[in-house]
Scaffold this motif. Structure first.
Motif, PDB file in Angstrom:
ATOM      1  N   MET A  63       0.831  -1.209   0.000  1.00 12.33           N
ATOM      2  CA  MET A  63       0.000   0.000   0.000  1.00 12.33           C
ATOM      3  C   MET A  63       0.868   1.263   0.000  1.00 12.33           C
ATOM      4  SD  MET A  63      -3.063  -1.019  -0.350  1.00 12.33           S
ATOM      5  CE  MET A  63      -4.172   0.285   0.110  1.00 12.33           C
ATOM      6  N   THR A  64       1.965   1.251   0.735  1.00 10.55           N
ATOM      7  CA  THR A  64       2.871   2.408   0.749  1.00 10.55           C
ATOM      8  C   THR A  64       3.483   2.621  -0.625  1.00 10.55           C
ATOM      9  OG1 THR A  64       3.349   2.147   3.098  1.00 10.55           O
ATOM     10  CG2 THR A  64       4.968   3.367   1.792  1.00 10.55           C
ATOM     11  N   THR A  65       3.964   1.550  -1.228  1.00 10.00           N
ATOM     12  CA  THR A  65       4.613   1.643  -2.541  1.00 10.00           C
ATOM     13  C   THR A  65       3.628   2.062  -3.633  1.00 10.00           C
ATOM     14  OG1 THR A  65       6.223  -0.049  -1.929  1.00 10.00           O
ATOM     15  CG2 THR A  65       5.907   0.360  -4.289  1.00 10.00           C
ATOM     16  N   ASN A  66       2.466   1.432  -3.669  1.00  6.73           N
ATOM     17  CA  ASN A  66       1.541   1.634  -4.783  1.00  6.73           C
ATOM     18  C   ASN A  66       0.573   2.794  -4.611  1.00  6.73           C
ATOM     19  OD1 ASN A  66       2.723  -0.530  -6.014  1.00  6.73           O
ATOM     20  ND2 ASN A  66       1.094  -1.958  -5.608  1.00  6.73           N
ATOM     21  N   VAL A  67       0.290   3.197  -3.378  1.00  9.91           N
ATOM     22  CA  VAL A  67      -0.722   4.239  -3.168  1.00  9.91           C
ATOM     23  C   VAL A  67      -0.166   5.453  -2.423  1.00  9.91           C
ATOM     24  CG1 VAL A  67      -3.028   4.749  -2.256  1.00  9.91           C
ATOM     25  CG2 VAL A  67      -2.501   2.446  -3.061  1.00  9.91           C
ATOM     26  N   THR A  68       0.391   5.234  -1.259  1.00 10.36           N
ATOM     27  CA  THR A  68       0.818   6.354  -0.415  1.00 10.36           C
ATOM     28  C   THR A  68       1.899   7.196  -1.074  1.00 10.36           C
ATOM     29  OG1 THR A  68       0.260   5.022   1.535  1.00 10.36           O
ATOM     30  CG2 THR A  68       1.616   6.987   1.885  1.00 10.36           C
ATOM     31  N   ILE A  69       2.945   6.575  -1.553  1.00 12.02           N
ATOM     32  CA  ILE A  69       4.045   7.334  -2.164  1.00 12.02           C
ATOM     33  C   ILE A  69       3.568   8.112  -3.388  1.00 12.02           C
ATOM     34  CG2 ILE A  69       6.258   7.137  -3.378  1.00 12.02           C
ATOM     35  CD1 ILE A  69       6.976   4.919  -1.311  1.00 12.02           C
ATOM     36  N   PRO A  70       2.850   7.498  -4.351  1.00 14.46           N
ATOM     37  CA  PRO A  70       2.365   8.298  -5.486  1.00 14.46           C
ATOM     38  C   PRO A  70       1.439   9.443  -5.063  1.00 14.46           C
ATOM     39  CG  PRO A  70       2.206   5.973  -6.004  1.00 14.46           C
ATOM     40  CD  PRO A  70       2.578   6.069  -4.548  1.00 14.46           C
ATOM     41  N   ALA A  71       0.559   9.202  -4.097  1.00 11.56           N
ATOM     42  CA  ALA A  71      -0.373  10.245  -3.661  1.00 11.56           C
ATOM     43  C   ALA A  71       0.360  11.429  -3.047  1.00 11.56           C
ATOM     44  CB  ALA A  71      -1.377   9.666  -2.659  1.00 11.56           C
ATOM     45  N   PHE A  72       1.303  11.160  -2.176  1.00  9.77           N
ATOM     46  CA  PHE A  72       2.014  12.250  -1.529  1.00  9.77           C
ATOM     47  C   PHE A  72       3.031  12.913  -2.447  1.00  9.77           C
ATOM     48  CE2 PHE A  72       0.049  10.356   2.138  1.00  9.77           C
ATOM     49  CZ  PHE A  72      -0.307  11.476   2.882  1.00  9.77           C
ATOM     50  N   LEU A  73       3.567  12.164  -3.408  1.00  6.54           N
ATOM     51  CA  LEU A  73       4.448  12.772  -4.404  1.00  6.54           C
ATOM     52  C   LEU A  73       3.676  13.793  -5.234  1.00  6.54           C
ATOM     53  CD1 LEU A  73       7.229  12.826  -5.796  1.00  6.54           C
ATOM     54  CD2 LEU A  73       6.404  11.002  -7.282  1.00  6.54           C
ATOM     55  N   VAL A  74       2.490  13.419  -5.678  1.00  7.31           N
ATOM     56  CA  VAL A  74       1.651  14.345  -6.445  1.00  7.31           C
ATOM     57  C   VAL A  74       1.290  15.557  -5.588  1.00  7.31           C
ATOM     58  CG1 VAL A  74      -0.630  14.624  -7.507  1.00  7.31           C
ATOM     59  CG2 VAL A  74       0.774  12.641  -8.074  1.00  7.31           C
ATOM     60  N   LYS A  75       0.970  15.322  -4.332  1.00 11.24           N
ATOM     61  CA  LYS A  75       0.628  16.423  -3.421  1.00 11.24           C
ATOM     62  C   LYS A  75       1.784  17.421  -3.326  1.00 11.24           C
ATOM     63  CE  LYS A  75      -0.515  17.397   1.379  1.00 11.24           C
ATOM     64  NZ  LYS A  75       0.569  17.622   2.300  1.00 11.24           N
ATOM     65  N   GLU A  76       2.988  16.922  -3.171  1.00  9.82           N
ATOM     66  CA  GLU A  76       4.158  17.799  -3.048  1.00  9.82           C
ATOM     67  C   GLU A  76       4.490  18.519  -4.354  1.00  9.82           C
ATOM     68  OE1 GLU A  76       5.780  18.641  -0.179  1.00  9.82           O
ATOM     69  OE2 GLU A  76       4.168  17.490   0.757  1.00  9.82           O
ATOM     70  N   LEU A  77       4.219  17.879  -5.469  1.00  8.92           N
ATOM     71  CA  LEU A  77       4.554  18.465  -6.771  1.00  8.92           C
ATOM     72  C   LEU A  77       3.451  19.354  -7.338  1.00  8.92           C
ATOM     73  CD1 LEU A  77       6.293  15.420  -8.479  1.00  8.92           C
ATOM     74  CD2 LEU A  77       7.377  17.442  -7.504  1.00  8.92           C
ATOM     75  N   PRO A 103       2.156  22.279  -6.733  1.00  7.43           N
ATOM     76  CA  PRO A 103       2.434  23.682  -7.054  1.00  7.43           C
ATOM     77  C   PRO A 103       3.301  23.885  -8.308  1.00  7.43           C
ATOM     78  CG  PRO A 103       2.895  23.224  -4.731  1.00  7.43           C
ATOM     79  CD  PRO A 103       2.632  21.913  -5.397  1.00  7.43           C
ATOM     80  N   TYR A 104       3.979  22.836  -8.733  1.00  3.41           N
ATOM     81  CA  TYR A 104       4.894  22.956  -9.869  1.00  3.41           C
ATOM     82  C   TYR A 104       4.285  22.530 -11.203  1.00  3.41           C
ATOM     83  CZ  TYR A 104       8.009  23.348  -5.923  1.00  3.41           C
ATOM     84  OH  TYR A 104       8.589  23.737  -4.749  1.00  3.41           O
ATOM     85  N   PHE A 105       3.072  21.992 -11.162  1.00  7.78           N
ATOM     86  CA  PHE A 105       2.435  21.554 -12.402  1.00  7.78           C
ATOM     87  C   PHE A 105       2.028  22.759 -13.241  1.00  7.78           C
ATOM     88  CE2 PHE A 105       2.073  17.416 -10.481  1.00  7.78           C
ATOM     89  CZ  PHE A 105       2.112  16.564 -11.566  1.00  7.78           C
ATOM     90  N   CYS A 135     -10.232  10.852  -8.379  1.00  7.90           N
ATOM     91  CA  CYS A 135     -10.420  11.853  -7.319  1.00  7.90           C
ATOM     92  C   CYS A 135      -9.567  13.106  -7.544  1.00  7.90           C
ATOM     93  CB  CYS A 135     -10.067  11.263  -5.959  1.00  7.90           C
ATOM     94  SG  CYS A 135     -11.260  10.059  -5.354  1.00  7.90           S
ATOM     95  N   LEU A 136      -8.392  12.936  -8.114  1.00  8.63           N
ATOM     96  CA  LEU A 136      -7.491  14.078  -8.302  1.00  8.63           C
ATOM     97  C   LEU A 136      -7.978  15.063  -9.360  1.00  8.63           C
ATOM     98  CD1 LEU A 136      -3.963  12.481  -7.899  1.00  8.63           C
ATOM     99  CD2 LEU A 136      -5.111  14.069  -6.344  1.00  8.63           C
ATOM    100  N   LEU A 137      -8.984  14.684 -10.146  1.00 11.75           N
ATOM    101  CA  LEU A 137      -9.541  15.622 -11.131  1.00 11.75           C
ATOM    102  C   LEU A 137      -9.972  16.912 -10.454  1.00 11.75           C
ATOM    103  CD1 LEU A 137     -11.770  13.417 -13.431  1.00 11.75           C
ATOM    104  CD2 LEU A 137      -9.524  14.355 -13.910  1.00 11.75           C
ATOM    105  N   LYS A 138     -10.643  16.796  -9.318  1.00 12.92           N
ATOM    106  CA  LYS A 138     -11.127  17.980  -8.589  1.00 12.92           C
ATOM    107  C   LYS A 138      -9.960  18.792  -8.036  1.00 12.92           C
ATOM    108  CE  LYS A 138     -15.620  16.802  -8.455  1.00 12.92           C
ATOM    109  NZ  LYS A 138     -16.615  17.486  -9.170  1.00 12.92           N
ATOM    110  N   VAL A 139      -8.940  18.121  -7.568  1.00 14.29           N
ATOM    111  CA  VAL A 139      -7.779  18.789  -6.985  1.00 14.29           C
ATOM    112  C   VAL A 139      -7.047  19.627  -8.024  1.00 14.29           C
ATOM    113  CG1 VAL A 139      -5.540  18.383  -5.865  1.00 14.29           C
ATOM    114  CG2 VAL A 139      -7.529  17.014  -5.214  1.00 14.29           C
ATOM    115  N   PHE A 140      -6.988  19.123  -9.258  1.00  6.89           N
ATOM    116  CA  PHE A 140      -6.242  19.798 -10.322  1.00  6.89           C
ATOM    117  C   PHE A 140      -7.144  20.559 -11.291  1.00  6.89           C
ATOM    118  CE2 PHE A 140      -2.984  16.878  -8.873  1.00  6.89           C
ATOM    119  CZ  PHE A 140      -1.852  17.662  -8.954  1.00  6.89           C
TER     120      PHE A 140
END
Length: 140
Positions: free
Chosen positions: A7-21, A23-25, A62-67
């Protein structure tokens, strides 16, 4: 332990990576997650893997709304059985059993998955989608 690792490898890391990035998109940017057809169909061989990939598919939607304001497209690719080094440990019987369930009667090639990824990234209207590429798995 395996649950947390997968779950960390497949979900948590990608989700938080996108969260951190986020502002740069740039406007009209692209995010493409690698899911799995195991997240759409039920595979009993690895419940945690299937659940994690289903979560990746839902995350893309879900990220459609965020972006929304940045007009960033978010999609996921859901490959079925693809001929990769990870498959090398399969028995011949396992290959045959799986190939009988695939309409094209073969595992996919990594180039075929890469071509779909490229096509999705080139298309500005594909958004919030989980695109399956499995050769017609489970249609027999």
């Amino acid at each position: 332990d395996e649950w947390n690792r997968v779950m960390t490898t497949n979900v948590t890391i990608p989700a938080f990576l996108v969260k951190e990035l986020k502002p740069y998109f740039r406007k009209k940017g692209k995010i493409l997650f690698m899911g799995s057809y195991a997240g759409e169909a039920t595979y009993s061989s690895s419940i945690v893997y299937s659940v994690s990939k289903a979560a990746v598919h839902h995350l893309a939607k879900c990220l459609l709304k965020v972006f929304d304001e940045q007009e960033v497209s978010v999609n996921a690719i859901a490959p079925g059985f693809i001929e990769t080094p990870w498959q090398k440990n399969r028995t011949e019987e396992s290959y045959e059993r799986i190939n009988k369930k695939i309409a094209l009667h073969r595992f996919g090639r990594d180039e075929e998955v890469a071509e779909l990824c490229y096509a999705v990234l080139c298309n500005d209207y594909v958004n919030g989608s989980v695109l399956e590429i499995h050769g017609g798995y489970d249609y027999y």
